[in-house]
Structures are given as C-alpha cells and as structure tokens.
Design a protein around this motif. Structure first.
Motif, short mmCIF file in Angstrom:
data_model
loop_
_atom_site.label_atom_id
_atom_site.label_comp_id
_atom_site.label_asym_id
_atom_site.label_seq_id
_atom_site.Cartn_x
_atom_site.Cartn_y
_atom_site.Cartn_z
N MET A 11 0.84 -1.18 0.00
CA MET A 11 0.00 0.00 0.00
C MET A 11 0.89 1.25 0.00
N VAL A 12 0.38 2.30 -0.55
CA VAL A 12 1.12 3.56 -0.69
C VAL A 12 1.59 4.08 0.66
N VAL A 13 0.77 3.95 1.67
CA VAL A 13 1.12 4.50 2.99
C VAL A 13 2.46 3.96 3.46
N GLY A 14 2.62 2.65 3.48
CA GLY A 14 3.87 2.05 3.95
C GLY A 14 5.01 2.23 2.97
N ALA A 15 4.72 2.09 1.70
CA ALA A 15 5.76 2.15 0.67
C ALA A 15 6.44 3.51 0.60
N PHE A 16 5.69 4.57 0.88
CA PHE A 16 6.25 5.92 0.77
C PHE A 16 6.45 6.60 2.11
N GLY A 17 6.27 5.86 3.19
CA GLY A 17 6.57 6.39 4.52
C GLY A 17 5.52 7.32 5.10
N PHE A 18 4.31 7.29 4.60
CA PHE A 18 3.25 8.10 5.20
C PHE A 18 2.80 7.44 6.49
N HIS A 19 2.30 8.23 7.42
CA HIS A 19 1.85 7.71 8.71
C HIS A 19 0.51 7.00 8.59
N ASP A 20 -0.36 7.54 7.72
CA ASP A 20 -1.68 6.95 7.52
C ASP A 20 -2.24 7.42 6.19
N VAL A 21 -3.45 6.99 5.87
CA VAL A 21 -4.08 7.35 4.60
C VAL A 21 -4.28 8.86 4.49
N ASN A 22 -4.68 9.51 5.57
CA ASN A 22 -4.89 10.97 5.54
C ASN A 22 -3.60 11.71 5.23
N ASP A 23 -2.50 11.23 5.78
CA ASP A 23 -1.18 11.81 5.51
C ASP A 23 -0.86 11.68 4.01
N ALA A 24 -1.15 10.53 3.44
CA ALA A 24 -0.90 10.30 2.01
C ALA A 24 -1.78 11.20 1.16
N LEU A 25 -3.05 11.33 1.52
CA LEU A 25 -3.98 12.16 0.76
C LEU A 25 -3.63 13.65 0.84
N ALA A 26 -3.01 14.06 1.93
CA ALA A 26 -2.63 15.47 2.11
C ALA A 26 -1.35 15.84 1.35
N TYR A 27 -0.57 14.84 0.95
CA TYR A 27 0.70 15.08 0.25
C TYR A 27 0.45 15.79 -1.07
N ARG A 28 1.19 16.85 -1.36
CA ARG A 28 0.99 17.63 -2.58
C ARG A 28 2.20 17.59 -3.51
N GLY A 29 3.04 16.57 -3.36
CA GLY A 29 4.21 16.43 -4.22
C GLY A 29 4.00 15.47 -5.37
N SER A 30 2.79 14.97 -5.51
CA SER A 30 2.46 14.03 -6.57
C SER A 30 2.34 14.76 -7.91
N PRO A 31 2.70 14.11 -9.00
CA PRO A 31 2.53 14.75 -10.31
C PRO A 31 1.11 15.24 -10.57
N ILE A 32 0.11 14.56 -10.05
CA ILE A 32 -1.28 14.99 -10.28
C ILE A 32 -1.57 16.34 -9.62
N ASP A 33 -0.74 16.73 -8.67
CA ASP A 33 -0.89 18.01 -8.00
C ASP A 33 -0.04 19.11 -8.63
N ASN A 34 0.68 18.77 -9.68
CA ASN A 34 1.60 19.72 -10.32
C ASN A 34 1.44 19.72 -11.83
N LEU A 35 0.20 19.86 -12.28
CA LEU A 35 -0.13 19.78 -13.70
C LEU A 35 -0.03 21.12 -14.44
N ALA A 36 -0.03 22.20 -13.71
CA ALA A 36 -0.08 23.52 -14.34
C ALA A 36 1.03 23.75 -15.37
N PRO A 37 2.28 23.40 -15.09
CA PRO A 37 3.32 23.63 -16.10
C PRO A 37 3.08 22.85 -17.40
N LEU A 38 2.56 21.64 -17.29
CA LEU A 38 2.25 20.86 -18.50
C LEU A 38 1.12 21.50 -19.30
N ALA A 39 0.07 21.88 -18.60
CA ALA A 39 -1.06 22.51 -19.28
C ALA A 39 -0.64 23.82 -19.93
#
Length: 97
Positions: free
Chosen positions: A1-29
């Motif tokens: 699961m993403v939580v353990g694989a990327f070192g997040f404490h829990d699902v909410n921690d993972a959902l709050a992360y804003r370093g994902s490519p899906i959160d950085n689409l503006a330069p591509l657009a």
C-alpha cells in the motif's frame, strides 16, 4: 500500500501530500502538452474514478488537453490490442515545422 511504501503515517497523511505529479499539472497545461491515458474500467489496482478521472478534471480545468481511452471490462492491463488510437494521437499532436 502507498502508505507504507512511501513512509506516510496513515491514509490521511498520504492524501494530504501535494508532491504528486497529479498536484503539479499547471506547467504541462501551460506548455500545451497533450495527455493520453489508456485505462481499464475494471482496474482495482489504480481505480479510474480515483485517478484518471481526477487527473482529467484537473487538467481540463487548467486548460490542458487530455484524451482517455477506456478498455471496458478490463483491469490493470497495459496497452491496447490495436495500437492505432495511440499512433493517431501521436500523429495528431506531433510538432509541426
């Protein structure tokens, strides 16, 4: 699961992360990069509604161009039996001199 694989404490921690490519689409657009996604609507590994549809909505809101090819009844299987839609996408979006 993403939580353990990327070192997040829990699902909410993972959902709050804003370093994902899906959160950085503006330069591509802004650069006019067209996106193509091939997805299976029965994918339980990367569910379409939680992933590609979110990407599609965000990218369009930024003025980006995205095409989604849905493989009905297919799970997490890559590619298409007939590659022509991908080739047509690439040809349609090739740089012109």
């Amino acid at each position: 699961m993403v939580v353990g694989a990327f070192g997040f404490h829990d699902v909410n921690d993972a959902l709050a992360y804003r370093g994902s490519p899906i959160d950085n689409l503006a330069p591509l657009a802004k650069a006019g990069v067209p996106l193509l996604h091939v997805v299976g609507d029965a994918d339980t590994v990367v569910p379409v509604e939680e992933n590609t549809r979110v990407l599609e909505q965000r990218y369009k809101a930024l003025g980006g161009s995205i095409q989604v090819i849905v493989k009905h009844g297919v799970g997490h299987v890559h590619g298409l039996d007939d590659p022509m839609p991908i080739i047509e996408f690439l040809v349609a979006h090739r740089p012109r001199a």
